[in-house]
Design a protein around this motif. Structure first.
Motif, mmCIF file in Angstrom:
data_model
loop_
_atom_site.group_PDB
_atom_site.id
_atom_site.type_symbol
_atom_site.label_atom_id
_atom_site.label_comp_id
_atom_site.label_asym_id
_atom_site.label_seq_id
_atom_site.Cartn_x
_atom_site.Cartn_y
_atom_site.Cartn_z
ATOM 1 N N ALA A 75 7.094 -7.935 -13.291
ATOM 2 C CA ALA A 75 5.888 -8.369 -12.777
ATOM 3 C C ALA A 75 5.926 -7.834 -11.393
ATOM 4 O O ALA A 75 4.865 -7.417 -10.800
ATOM 5 C CB ALA A 75 5.753 -9.698 -13.316
ATOM 6 N N ALA A 76 6.894 -8.277 -10.698
ATOM 7 C CA ALA A 76 6.941 -8.307 -9.202
ATOM 8 C C ALA A 76 6.772 -6.855 -8.649
ATOM 9 O O ALA A 76 6.005 -6.522 -8.000
ATOM 10 C CB ALA A 76 8.399 -8.856 -8.752
ATOM 11 N N LEU A 77 7.494 -5.837 -9.552
ATOM 12 C CA LEU A 77 7.505 -4.393 -9.036
ATOM 13 C C LEU A 77 6.224 -4.035 -9.595
ATOM 14 O O LEU A 77 5.633 -3.066 -8.637
ATOM 15 C CB LEU A 77 8.485 -3.642 -9.904
ATOM 16 C CG LEU A 77 9.943 -4.193 -9.697
ATOM 17 C CD1 LEU A 77 10.884 -3.380 -10.760
ATOM 18 C CD2 LEU A 77 10.203 -3.572 -8.029
ATOM 19 N N LEU A 78 5.609 -4.454 -10.420
ATOM 20 C CA LEU A 78 3.965 -3.905 -10.748
ATOM 21 C C LEU A 78 3.000 -4.428 -9.789
ATOM 22 O O LEU A 78 2.471 -3.598 -9.210
ATOM 23 C CB LEU A 78 3.604 -4.500 -12.032
ATOM 24 C CG LEU A 78 2.139 -4.422 -12.464
ATOM 25 C CD1 LEU A 78 1.699 -2.957 -12.301
ATOM 26 C CD2 LEU A 78 1.676 -5.065 -13.702
ATOM 27 N N PHE A 79 3.356 -5.646 -9.198
ATOM 28 C CA PHE A 79 2.299 -6.152 -8.155
ATOM 29 C C PHE A 79 2.588 -5.599 -6.796
ATOM 30 O O PHE A 79 1.790 -5.355 -5.923
ATOM 31 C CB PHE A 79 2.530 -7.743 -8.174
ATOM 32 C CG PHE A 79 2.305 -8.436 -9.303
ATOM 33 C CD1 PHE A 79 1.194 -8.012 -10.204
ATOM 34 C CD2 PHE A 79 2.824 -9.776 -9.536
ATOM 35 C CE1 PHE A 79 1.017 -8.579 -11.382
ATOM 36 C CE2 PHE A 79 2.249 -10.530 -10.559
ATOM 37 C CZ PHE A 79 1.423 -9.941 -11.546
ATOM 38 N N LYS A 80 3.926 -5.211 -6.671
ATOM 39 C CA LYS A 80 4.259 -4.317 -5.471
ATOM 40 C C LYS A 80 3.405 -2.879 -5.533
ATOM 41 O O LYS A 80 2.983 -2.386 -4.459
ATOM 42 C CB LYS A 80 5.807 -3.867 -5.442
ATOM 43 C CG LYS A 80 5.979 -3.236 -4.082
ATOM 44 C CD LYS A 80 7.621 -3.145 -3.895
ATOM 45 C CE LYS A 80 7.841 -2.307 -2.597
ATOM 46 N NZ LYS A 80 9.271 -2.382 -2.506
ATOM 47 N N THR A 81 3.407 -2.404 -6.603
ATOM 48 C CA THR A 81 2.634 -1.169 -6.728
ATOM 49 C C THR A 81 1.207 -1.424 -6.693
ATOM 50 O O THR A 81 0.717 -0.415 -5.828
ATOM 51 C CB THR A 81 2.935 -0.428 -8.197
ATOM 52 O OG1 THR A 81 4.194 -0.215 -8.504
ATOM 53 C CG2 THR A 81 2.082 0.750 -8.313
ATOM 54 N N LEU A 82 0.785 -2.383 -6.851
ATOM 55 C CA LEU A 82 -0.583 -2.541 -6.611
ATOM 56 C C LEU A 82 -0.866 -2.789 -5.063
ATOM 57 O O LEU A 82 -2.075 -2.470 -4.433
ATOM 58 C CB LEU A 82 -1.235 -3.917 -7.403
ATOM 59 C CG LEU A 82 -1.281 -3.849 -8.649
ATOM 60 C CD1 LEU A 82 -1.375 -5.404 -9.409
ATOM 61 C CD2 LEU A 82 -1.994 -2.914 -9.442
ATOM 62 N N ALA A 83 0.127 -3.481 -4.426
ATOM 63 C CA ALA A 83 -0.162 -3.716 -3.144
ATOM 64 C C ALA A 83 0.364 -2.676 -2.056
ATOM 65 O O ALA A 83 -0.155 -2.719 -0.933
ATOM 66 C CB ALA A 83 0.788 -4.950 -2.717
ATOM 67 N N THR A 84 0.975 -1.730 -2.568
ATOM 68 C CA THR A 84 1.306 -0.729 -1.863
ATOM 69 C C THR A 84 0.115 0.649 -1.685
ATOM 70 O O THR A 84 -0.578 0.998 -2.725
ATOM 71 C CB THR A 84 2.469 0.194 -2.397
ATOM 72 O OG1 THR A 84 3.648 -0.622 -2.527
ATOM 73 C CG2 THR A 84 3.002 1.467 -1.634
ATOM 74 N N LEU A 85 -0.338 0.870 -0.453
ATOM 75 C CA LEU A 85 -1.292 1.683 -0.209
ATOM 76 C C LEU A 85 -1.001 3.137 -0.281
ATOM 77 O O LEU A 85 0.090 3.409 0.052
ATOM 78 C CB LEU A 85 -2.022 1.228 1.233
ATOM 79 C CG LEU A 85 -2.648 -0.218 1.439
ATOM 80 C CD1 LEU A 85 -3.273 -0.203 2.718
ATOM 81 C CD2 LEU A 85 -3.592 -0.504 0.217
ATOM 82 N N ARG A 86 -1.758 3.827 -0.496
ATOM 83 C CA ARG A 86 -1.558 5.237 -0.853
ATOM 84 C C ARG A 86 -1.854 6.098 0.380
ATOM 85 O O ARG A 86 -2.619 5.554 1.295
ATOM 86 C CB ARG A 86 -2.453 6.051 -1.810
ATOM 87 C CG ARG A 86 -2.160 5.540 -3.496
ATOM 88 C CD ARG A 86 -1.213 6.254 -3.840
ATOM 89 N NE ARG A 86 -1.739 7.544 -4.032
ATOM 90 C CZ ARG A 86 -2.342 8.082 -5.265
ATOM 91 N NH1 ARG A 86 -2.572 7.261 -6.370
ATOM 92 N NH2 ARG A 86 -2.764 9.361 -5.266
#
Length: 273
Positions: A220-231
């Motif tokens: 879950a933390a890794l998924l949320f990091k993907t959401l938080a990482t800007l392209r």
């Protein structure tokens, strides 16, 4: 050379609700649009002609496919939503570099623009005009900074660390752990800002955490990091010369009449490039 990157969607919200305090419940049809245009012109007047504006053409993005609870356009008032696309049209008519984001978000547009501009050695400073904590990950030293216009605060790398307790590159990890209610993901239960900063400063990025630190919450933390990482890979422009403001287009006069604010044309004319 100074580069100014503006979050057009945030500015539209700011002006819309700012006007409402004085409009007695009657929202001017293009009041927020006019406010944003004047803000952009003020930025040009005081900071130079290299300006770009990113907007959310739609609120939903690729992140909605990754997390069902990610933010949507639900709840945006009709009077506000009806000004989203006129703002983009008005900025284009005014001759401003405008990036309406569809699959990506305005934040991704700002991050991409900062990434492209930072590769130019002639660029002395890049100011990202938004209070959104996501953008703190784009801060680099005192060359790429985040500016909160309303709060009158400028965050360089030292300021980011003082505010969040971690370096800019770890902001996605920090947000993944504490969550972001504005974007719609909860973070990891039981981990607050202090605890998140402590874990990151001890172990580094979430990928480098010992497996027992997050346990069953690791995925879950890794998924949320993907959401938080800007392209940063949106191909918005090739050289910073493309975002230099050179004055309004011939169509802007007619557009200003549509907005019922011809003062904008006169203000443009007074700016010496």
């Amino acid at each position: 050379m100074l580069i100014h990157l503006i979050d057009g969607t945030y500015e539209l919200f700011r002006h819309f609700y700012g006007l409402r305090r004085f409009s007695k419940g009657e929202d001017p049809p293009f009041g927020a649009v006019i406010g944003v245009l004047n803000t952009v012109l003020q930025t040009i007047e005081t900071g130079g002609p290299y300006v770009g504006v990113a907007t959310d053409h739609v609120i939903e993005s690729f992140r909605n496919d990754l997390w069902a609870g990610y933010k949507t356009g639900d709840g945006i008032e009709r009077a506000l939503w009806s000004q989203f696309h006129p703002l983009e049209e008005a900025l284009a008519a005014m001759g401003v570099a405008i990036w309406p984001m569809i699959d990506l978000e305005a934040d991704d547009g700002l991050a991409s623009a900062a990434h492209i501009a930072s590769a130019d050695e002639q660029v002395e400073k890049i100011s990202i005009w938004t209070p959104d904590k996501d953008l703190a990950q784009c801060v680099v030293g005192d060359r790429v900074v985040q500016v909160d216009r309303r709060g009158k605060k400028i965050l360089d790398a030292v300021g980011v660390r003082e505010k969040f307790g971690v370096d800019p590159k770890f902001i996605p990890d920090f947000l993944a752990l504490v969550g972001d209610s504005a974007d719609g993901y909860p973070g990891i239960a039981g981990i607050g800002a202090v605890g998140a900063a402590r874990l990151i400063n001890r172990h580094g990025a979430i990928e480098d955490f010992p497996l027992d630190v997050l346990g069953a919450n690791r995925d879950a933390a890794l998924l949320f990091k993907t959401l938080a990482t800007l392209r940063t890979d949106a191909p918005l422009f090739e050289t910073v010369d493309e975002i230099r403001w050179r004055g309004p287009t011939p169509a802007f006069g007619e557009f200003a009449e549509r907005l019922a604010d011809t003062k904008l044309v006169a203000r443009c004319a007074r700016i010496v490039l």
